[in-house]
Design a protein around this motif. Sequence first.
Motif, PDB file in Angstrom:
ATOM      1  N   ARG B 113       0.945  -1.255   0.156  1.00 15.25           N
ATOM      2  CA  ARG B 113       0.099   0.027   0.098  1.00 15.25           C
ATOM      3  C   ARG B 113       1.021   1.084  -0.115  1.00 15.25           C
ATOM      4  NH1 ARG B 113      -4.386   2.375  -0.525  1.00 15.25           N
ATOM      5  NH2 ARG B 113      -5.716   3.101   1.129  1.00 15.25           N
ATOM      6  N   VAL B 153      -6.245 -14.567  -0.320  1.00 20.72           N
ATOM      7  CA  VAL B 153      -6.963 -14.477   1.010  1.00 20.72           C
ATOM      8  C   VAL B 153      -7.712 -13.029   0.966  1.00 20.72           C
ATOM      9  CG1 VAL B 153      -5.580 -15.679   2.669  1.00 20.72           C
ATOM     10  CG2 VAL B 153      -5.113 -13.413   2.364  1.00 20.72           C
ATOM     11  N   ILE B 155      -8.405 -10.652   2.801  1.00 16.10           N
ATOM     12  CA  ILE B 155      -7.624  -9.188   2.963  1.00 16.10           C
ATOM     13  C   ILE B 155      -6.758  -8.775   1.872  1.00 16.10           C
ATOM     14  CG2 ILE B 155      -5.942  -8.286   4.488  1.00 16.10           C
ATOM     15  CD1 ILE B 155      -8.639  -8.012   5.737  1.00 16.10           C
ATOM     16  N   LEU B 158      -8.936  -7.075  -0.570  1.00 15.88           N
ATOM     17  CA  LEU B 158      -9.231  -5.660  -0.131  1.00 15.88           C
ATOM     18  C   LEU B 158      -8.084  -4.589  -0.424  1.00 15.88           C
ATOM     19  CD1 LEU B 158     -11.124  -6.768   3.152  1.00 15.88           C
ATOM     20  CD2 LEU B 158     -12.174  -6.151   0.944  1.00 15.88           C
ATOM     21  N   VAL B 159      -6.895  -5.068  -0.076  1.00 17.55           N
ATOM     22  CA  VAL B 159      -5.969  -4.268  -0.430  1.00 17.55           C
ATOM     23  C   VAL B 159      -5.615  -3.918  -1.894  1.00 17.55           C
ATOM     24  CG1 VAL B 159      -3.278  -3.894  -0.050  1.00 17.55           C
ATOM     25  CG2 VAL B 159      -4.708  -4.946   2.009  1.00 17.55           C
ATOM     26  N   ALA B 162      -7.961  -1.464  -2.967  1.00 17.00           N
ATOM     27  CA  ALA B 162      -7.595  -0.143  -2.266  1.00 17.00           C
ATOM     28  C   ALA B 162      -6.426   0.514  -3.366  1.00 17.00           C
ATOM     29  CB  ALA B 162      -7.208  -0.079  -0.987  1.00 17.00           C
ATOM     30  N   VAL B 305     -14.734 -15.861  10.158  1.00 19.14           N
ATOM     31  CA  VAL B 305     -15.471 -15.613   8.849  1.00 19.14           C
ATOM     32  C   VAL B 305     -15.493 -13.982   8.752  1.00 19.14           C
ATOM     33  CG1 VAL B 305     -17.670 -15.226   7.407  1.00 19.14           C
ATOM     34  CG2 VAL B 305     -17.000 -17.567   8.619  1.00 19.14           C
ATOM     35  N   PRO B 306     -14.897 -13.693   7.527  1.00 18.41           N
ATOM     36  CA  PRO B 306     -14.882 -12.211   6.963  1.00 18.41           C
ATOM     37  C   PRO B 306     -16.279 -11.665   6.936  1.00 18.41           C
ATOM     38  CG  PRO B 306     -14.251 -13.518   5.099  1.00 18.41           C
ATOM     39  CD  PRO B 306     -14.314 -14.417   6.223  1.00 18.41           C
ATOM     40  N   ALA B 307     -16.104 -10.342   7.146  1.00 19.25           N
ATOM     41  CA  ALA B 307     -17.541  -9.596   7.073  1.00 19.25           C
ATOM     42  C   ALA B 307     -17.890  -9.625   5.494  1.00 19.25           C
ATOM     43  CB  ALA B 307     -17.416  -7.983   7.444  1.00 19.25           C
ATOM     44  N   ARG B 310     -19.785  -6.886   3.407  1.00 17.45           N
ATOM     45  CA  ARG B 310     -18.981  -5.524   3.400  1.00 17.45           C
ATOM     46  C   ARG B 310     -18.100  -5.853   2.170  1.00 17.45           C
ATOM     47  NH1 ARG B 310     -16.734  -2.858   8.760  1.00 17.45           N
ATOM     48  NH2 ARG B 310     -18.833  -1.979   8.656  1.00 17.45           N
ATOM     49  N   VAL B 311     -17.417  -7.104   2.412  1.00 20.32           N
ATOM     50  CA  VAL B 311     -16.581  -7.534   1.147  1.00 20.32           C
ATOM     51  C   VAL B 311     -17.136  -7.285  -0.161  1.00 20.32           C
ATOM     52  CG1 VAL B 311     -15.104  -9.210   0.475  1.00 20.32           C
ATOM     53  CG2 VAL B 311     -15.177  -8.976   2.871  1.00 20.32           C
ATOM     54  N   ILE B 314     -17.367  -4.042  -1.396  1.00 24.37           N
ATOM     55  CA  ILE B 314     -16.279  -3.309  -1.931  1.00 24.37           C
ATOM     56  C   ILE B 314     -15.961  -3.964  -3.100  1.00 24.37           C
ATOM     57  CG2 ILE B 314     -13.982  -3.493  -1.586  1.00 24.37           C
ATOM     58  CD1 ILE B 314     -14.509  -3.004   1.494  1.00 24.37           C
ATOM     59  N   LYS B 379     -22.996   0.881   2.396  1.00 24.40           N
ATOM     60  CA  LYS B 379     -22.515   2.405   2.563  1.00 24.40           C
ATOM     61  C   LYS B 379     -23.577   3.225   2.574  1.00 24.40           C
ATOM     62  CE  LYS B 379     -17.782   2.011   2.980  1.00 24.40           C
ATOM     63  NZ  LYS B 379     -16.529   2.945   3.443  1.00 24.40           N
TER      64      LYS B 379
END
Lengths: 175, 390
Positions: B113, B153, B155, B158-159, B162, B305-307, B310-311, B314, B379
């Motif tokens: 990032r 994965v 996460i 998500l990065v 981003a 478990v991831p959210a 929300r994922v 995104i 959101k």
Amino acid sequence: MSERKDEKWLDDQLQRAVDGTTPVFDAQAWKQKYAGEFEALRSRGRGVGWGLPHHNRREDLDRWGKPHPTRILRSSFGKVAIAAAIMVTAGILLIGHLWPTTDKPTPGPQPMAQQSPAQMVSMISLSTAFRSGGMEGLDRQCERALERLGPRPTSVSMQELLKDISGKGQERTSI
Amino acid sequence: MKATTGLIMVVVAGALWACFGPVASAAAYPPDPDNAAVLYYQSFLLYNAPTSESFDDFVKGKTGPSEEIKQCLQTGRTTISYALLAAEREHCDWGLVYSKGFSLVLPHLAQCRSLSKLLLADARLLASEGNYRKALERCLSTKKLARHVGDEVVISLLVRHAIDALADDCIRDILGMTPPDPQTLEWLKGQLAAVSAPQASFAKGLKYEQEMALEMMQMDRLPELREAFQGNDSQPTAPRLPAKIDEEFLAKNRAYYTRYMTTMQATLAGPRSYAEKCLALRTMQTQMTQEADKKTDAVATAVLVPALGRVYGIEVKAQARANALRVGLELLTAKGQTGKLPERLPVNMLKDPFSGQDYLYQKTAAGFLLRCQGKDLDKDQVYEWEFKVK
């Protein structure tokens, strides 16, 4: 050996050392001798209440116009009230300290600041950061991890490395 | 006679090459690494990320280049060169230790990032100096870095999104700094298509995570499971593992987790609309959280478990942003070819994935806007992207 006996012994010694008679304070003689000073003190006492004790209707009020604490203490009702207040306060404090309430602070979770950099970048920590704060939360966690992991040297010269290996700053080293 | 001598010379030359040629090439230094991650790791070691807010503002296009930023980029030249080298590699293996389960560390994500911001700052500096093509190349390298972050994965994915979002914003801003050139735009469209493939998806990440989670919910992996829960300690309301855990507890948790993940994945893969999927995911997640409060079967699921709702939001937003950029490029190409923006959105354009409809196209004084017709339900927001046109 009691304290009283000691005092008696000391009084006897003092009497013998001075003149053997018991000293008596003569107030009238003292007033006549120091008339000016006595009058000055009396006049200060009649003022706003500062200085010597004064005898007027404001004697039982403090400077804010409320009953003076000593006046309260002198009354039996005041004594009882104060004793009761002390006992109630002590009781509340004791119960609050001993009673097992749910509000009582318990050893909480490990704060973020105490997490090691490795913990901060573990999959579970990053997932938790995302779950609680979305992308912003994940971003913050990454920033914090970076702060803890860094900073790093922008350049490492071969010479510096050789110095570190040899452990002698100025000595020439050959490999 | 002459022919015989020539033949002998050729044979001798061939013999000499055969003897010494391979020796010469064996003595040459090894080739550069073909694993992009090795090069990225080197750039991380060399990089001191700036902590000033002004750097972030510059990366996001809020401010112009200051002397401090120029100095910072000058200091980061070697880092940038290694990152650019890495971005050109096809293969990227970060060497993650998946067997660690949820204690797996992902230190490269924060570094990626940070590195992406350096590349984009360089892109903006190049653009401010009039080097638009090179600036766009930096943005594309950033998108390649994003792709290298991977989607193994959730996460990581998500990065990746981003970083992609920052790069797309930068591309849009750079395109608004110069009159649209059809040739450059065609090149950019081709590059974007290449960089975006294969499409990122969190289905793969979920599959890996499911495997890792189920492996961890075993008696012999209990310390690791507890360690994973410790990472969750910063959340006071997060479910906790009970002090005493037995095989029955783990078996029930495994069963609950498998059931939940299977239902979730089936929902995501199904033909429903974004809104329907979003609602279904939200309902399932709420139900699971409530059950985790009441019974211990769902405790591990609640933490591991991831959210997903929300994922999912995104991922759809990332798709919407990428589609909007492609549609914007078509409109800019039309402007470059005809000298003016079309009055209406051309047919067969990419759609807004929130609604499945065309983007709403609106010309403005500075250029044009592309707005989604559907709302991000997580959101509660409708997205729009502004394109400035010279």
